[in-house]
Scaffold this active site. Structure first.
Site, PDB file in Angstrom:
ATOM      1  N   PRO A   9       0.800  -1.228   0.000  1.00  0.00           N
ATOM      2  CA  PRO A   9       0.000   0.000   0.000  1.00  0.00           C
ATOM      3  C   PRO A   9       0.833   1.278   0.000  1.00  0.00           C
ATOM      4  O   PRO A   9       1.869   1.357   0.664  1.00  0.00           O
ATOM      5  CB  PRO A   9      -0.814  -0.111   1.296  1.00  0.00           C
ATOM      6  CG  PRO A   9      -0.028  -1.025   2.165  1.00  0.00           C
ATOM      7  CD  PRO A   9       0.614  -2.009   1.233  1.00  0.00           C
ATOM      8  N   ASN A  10       0.339   2.236  -0.754  1.00  0.00           N
ATOM      9  CA  ASN A  10       0.885   3.600  -0.849  1.00  0.00           C
ATOM     10  C   ASN A  10       2.162   3.697  -1.683  1.00  0.00           C
ATOM     11  O   ASN A  10       2.643   4.801  -1.947  1.00  0.00           O
ATOM     12  CB  ASN A  10       1.112   4.211   0.545  1.00  0.00           C
ATOM     13  CG  ASN A  10      -0.154   4.186   1.388  1.00  0.00           C
ATOM     14  OD1 ASN A  10      -1.192   4.651   0.923  1.00  0.00           O
ATOM     15  ND2 ASN A  10      -0.102   3.632   2.587  1.00  0.00           N
ATOM     16  N   ARG A  17       5.403  10.857  -2.394  1.00  0.00           N
ATOM     17  CA  ARG A  17       5.120  10.580  -0.994  1.00  0.00           C
ATOM     18  C   ARG A  17       6.394  10.701  -0.163  1.00  0.00           C
ATOM     19  O   ARG A  17       7.351   9.963  -0.394  1.00  0.00           O
ATOM     20  CB  ARG A  17       4.606   9.140  -0.934  1.00  0.00           C
ATOM     21  CG  ARG A  17       4.465   8.582   0.436  1.00  0.00           C
ATOM     22  CD  ARG A  17       4.263   7.070   0.360  1.00  0.00           C
ATOM     23  NE  ARG A  17       4.051   6.556   1.691  1.00  0.00           N
ATOM     24  CZ  ARG A  17       4.374   5.353   2.078  1.00  0.00           C
ATOM     25  NH1 ARG A  17       4.930   4.488   1.249  1.00  0.00           N
ATOM     26  NH2 ARG A  17       4.145   4.988   3.313  1.00  0.00           N
ATOM     27  N   TYR A  22      11.523   8.384   1.157  1.00  0.00           N
ATOM     28  CA  TYR A  22      11.402   7.324   0.145  1.00  0.00           C
ATOM     29  C   TYR A  22      12.050   7.662  -1.194  1.00  0.00           C
ATOM     30  O   TYR A  22      12.052   6.820  -2.093  1.00  0.00           O
ATOM     31  CB  TYR A  22       9.923   6.973  -0.055  1.00  0.00           C
ATOM     32  CG  TYR A  22       9.277   6.435   1.204  1.00  0.00           C
ATOM     33  CD1 TYR A  22       9.737   5.258   1.802  1.00  0.00           C
ATOM     34  CD2 TYR A  22       8.223   7.107   1.828  1.00  0.00           C
ATOM     35  CE1 TYR A  22       9.168   4.770   2.969  1.00  0.00           C
ATOM     36  CE2 TYR A  22       7.643   6.619   2.991  1.00  0.00           C
ATOM     37  CZ  TYR A  22       8.120   5.457   3.557  1.00  0.00           C
ATOM     38  OH  TYR A  22       7.555   4.964   4.709  1.00  0.00           O
ATOM     39  N   ASN A  73       7.973  -5.717  -1.060  1.00  0.00           N
ATOM     40  CA  ASN A  73       7.955  -4.612  -0.107  1.00  0.00           C
ATOM     41  C   ASN A  73       6.522  -4.551   0.411  1.00  0.00           C
ATOM     42  O   ASN A  73       5.640  -4.011  -0.256  1.00  0.00           O
ATOM     43  CB  ASN A  73       8.353  -3.292  -0.760  1.00  0.00           C
ATOM     44  CG  ASN A  73       8.411  -2.155   0.263  1.00  0.00           C
ATOM     45  OD1 ASN A  73       7.882  -2.283   1.371  1.00  0.00           O
ATOM     46  ND2 ASN A  73       9.054  -1.055  -0.098  1.00  0.00           N
ATOM     47  N   ALA A  76       3.186  -0.944   4.795  1.00  0.00           N
ATOM     48  CA  ALA A  76       2.595  -0.928   6.143  1.00  0.00           C
ATOM     49  C   ALA A  76       2.105  -2.304   6.593  1.00  0.00           C
ATOM     50  O   ALA A  76       2.047  -2.578   7.798  1.00  0.00           O
ATOM     51  CB  ALA A  76       1.455   0.085   6.193  1.00  0.00           C
ATOM     52  N   GLU A  97      12.444  -9.787   1.441  1.00  0.00           N
ATOM     53  CA  GLU A  97      11.685  -8.615   1.904  1.00  0.00           C
ATOM     54  C   GLU A  97      12.549  -7.366   1.708  1.00  0.00           C
ATOM     55  O   GLU A  97      13.714  -7.358   2.103  1.00  0.00           O
ATOM     56  CB  GLU A  97      11.356  -8.802   3.392  1.00  0.00           C
ATOM     57  CG  GLU A  97      10.613  -7.635   4.018  1.00  0.00           C
ATOM     58  CD  GLU A  97      10.314  -7.884   5.511  1.00  0.00           C
ATOM     59  OE1 GLU A  97      10.650  -8.988   6.024  1.00  0.00           O
ATOM     60  OE2 GLU A  97       9.784  -6.965   6.150  1.00  0.00           O
ATOM     61  N   HIS A  99      12.676  -3.070   2.101  1.00  0.00           N
ATOM     62  CA  HIS A  99      12.149  -1.769   2.526  1.00  0.00           C
ATOM     63  C   HIS A  99      13.095  -0.698   2.008  1.00  0.00           C
ATOM     64  O   HIS A  99      14.312  -0.819   2.157  1.00  0.00           O
ATOM     65  CB  HIS A  99      12.070  -1.670   4.053  1.00  0.00           C
ATOM     66  CG  HIS A  99      11.148  -2.690   4.638  1.00  0.00           C
ATOM     67  ND1 HIS A  99       9.788  -2.524   4.657  1.00  0.00           N
ATOM     68  CD2 HIS A  99      11.398  -3.894   5.184  1.00  0.00           C
ATOM     69  CE1 HIS A  99       9.231  -3.600   5.202  1.00  0.00           C
ATOM     70  NE2 HIS A  99      10.187  -4.453   5.530  1.00  0.00           N
ATOM     71  N   ARG A 106      13.405   4.125  12.513  1.00  0.00           N
ATOM     72  CA  ARG A 106      12.182   4.933  12.475  1.00  0.00           C
ATOM     73  C   ARG A 106      11.306   4.644  13.707  1.00  0.00           C
ATOM     74  O   ARG A 106      11.797   4.139  14.707  1.00  0.00           O
ATOM     75  CB  ARG A 106      11.465   4.675  11.146  1.00  0.00           C
ATOM     76  CG  ARG A 106      12.359   5.060   9.936  1.00  0.00           C
ATOM     77  CD  ARG A 106      11.652   4.867   8.625  1.00  0.00           C
ATOM     78  NE  ARG A 106      10.476   5.720   8.540  1.00  0.00           N
ATOM     79  CZ  ARG A 106       9.525   5.566   7.619  1.00  0.00           C
ATOM     80  NH1 ARG A 106       9.625   4.608   6.708  1.00  0.00           N
ATOM     81  NH2 ARG A 106       8.481   6.366   7.613  1.00  0.00           N
TER      82      ARG A 106
HETATM   83  C1  DQA Z   1       8.364   0.795   3.820  1.00  0.00           C
HETATM   84  C2  DQA Z   1       8.442   1.024   5.330  1.00  0.00           C
HETATM   85  C3  DQA Z   1       7.079   0.843   5.983  1.00  0.00           C
HETATM   86  O1  DQA Z   1       7.175   1.042   7.382  1.00  0.00           O
HETATM   87  C4  DQA Z   1       6.094   1.838   5.411  1.00  0.00           C
HETATM   88  O2  DQA Z   1       4.804   1.603   5.946  1.00  0.00           O
HETATM   89  C5  DQA Z   1       6.070   1.850   3.928  1.00  0.00           C
HETATM   90  C6  DQA Z   1       7.307   1.679   3.171  1.00  0.00           C
HETATM   91  C7  DQA Z   1       9.709   1.107   3.106  1.00  0.00           C
HETATM   92  O3  DQA Z   1       9.838   0.747   1.952  1.00  0.00           O
HETATM   93  O4  DQA Z   1      10.594   1.736   3.711  1.00  0.00           O
HETATM   94  O5  DQA Z   1       5.024   2.112   3.321  1.00  0.00           O
HETATM   95  O6  DQA Z   1       8.058  -0.572   3.579  1.00  0.00           O
END
Ligand code: DQA
Length: 140
Positions: A9-10, A17, A22, A73, A76, A97, A99, A106
């Site tokens: 998501p997002n 964003r 990011y 990835n 959230a 995985e 990120h 964080r």
């Molecule tokens: C994320 C880190 C997560 O905590 C966050 O909710 C994201 C992006 C990252 O790529 O750093 O949406 O997965």
């Protein structure tokens, strides 16, 4: 080798964003870079970004027997979803995985990822290079 690259998501808003966290690249930029890297390594790719958890779960189920590995990835959902962990446990191939940010520097709620319990490898804080490192790892 065939690798499914999943973004949660997002992440469709990458580039717009919170760019200080990011980066300025869009998801399309990142997917193109992954496509090139994978092509160089002789790795096949398919991509999905979704904001809908059920869509992500269905795609992981469909990947069974079709893909050798998943690079994900979970965004959230990393921090919330036992369902995502269980779907990945039902997948037989390797899981990496990724990120973009270093989740450990964080907020405390980002320090735990359910997905990590199923992942062969976890990459955090390398920005978009993390996805390329994941491809290199899988193709090694
Ligand atoms: C994320 C880190 C997560 O905590 C966050 O909710 C994201 C992006 C990252 O790529 O750093 O949406 O997965």
């Amino acid at each position: 080798m065939n690798v499914l690259i999943l973004n949660g998501p997002n992440l469709n808003l990458l580039g717009k964003r919170e760019p200080d966290i990011y980066g300025h690249e869009t998801l399309a930029d990142i997917e193109n870079a992954i496509r090139h890297r994978a092509f160089d390594k002789g790795v096949g790719t398919d991509f999905l970004q979704t904001n809908h958890e059920g869509v992500m779960l269905d795609r992981i189920h469909e990947a069974r027997g079709r893909f050798d590995a998943i690079v994900i990835n979970p965004a959230a959902w990393s921090h919330t979803s036992v369902a995502l962990l269980d779907a990945l446990k039902a997948f037989e191939g390797q899981v990496v995985e990724v990120h973009l940010s270093n989740i450990h520097t964080r907020e405390a709620f980002r320090h735990h990822s359910y997905v990590s319990a199923r992942a062969e490898a976890v990459i955090a804080g390398m920005g978009s290079f993390g996805y390329l490192a994941a491809i290199d790892f899988l193709a090694r």
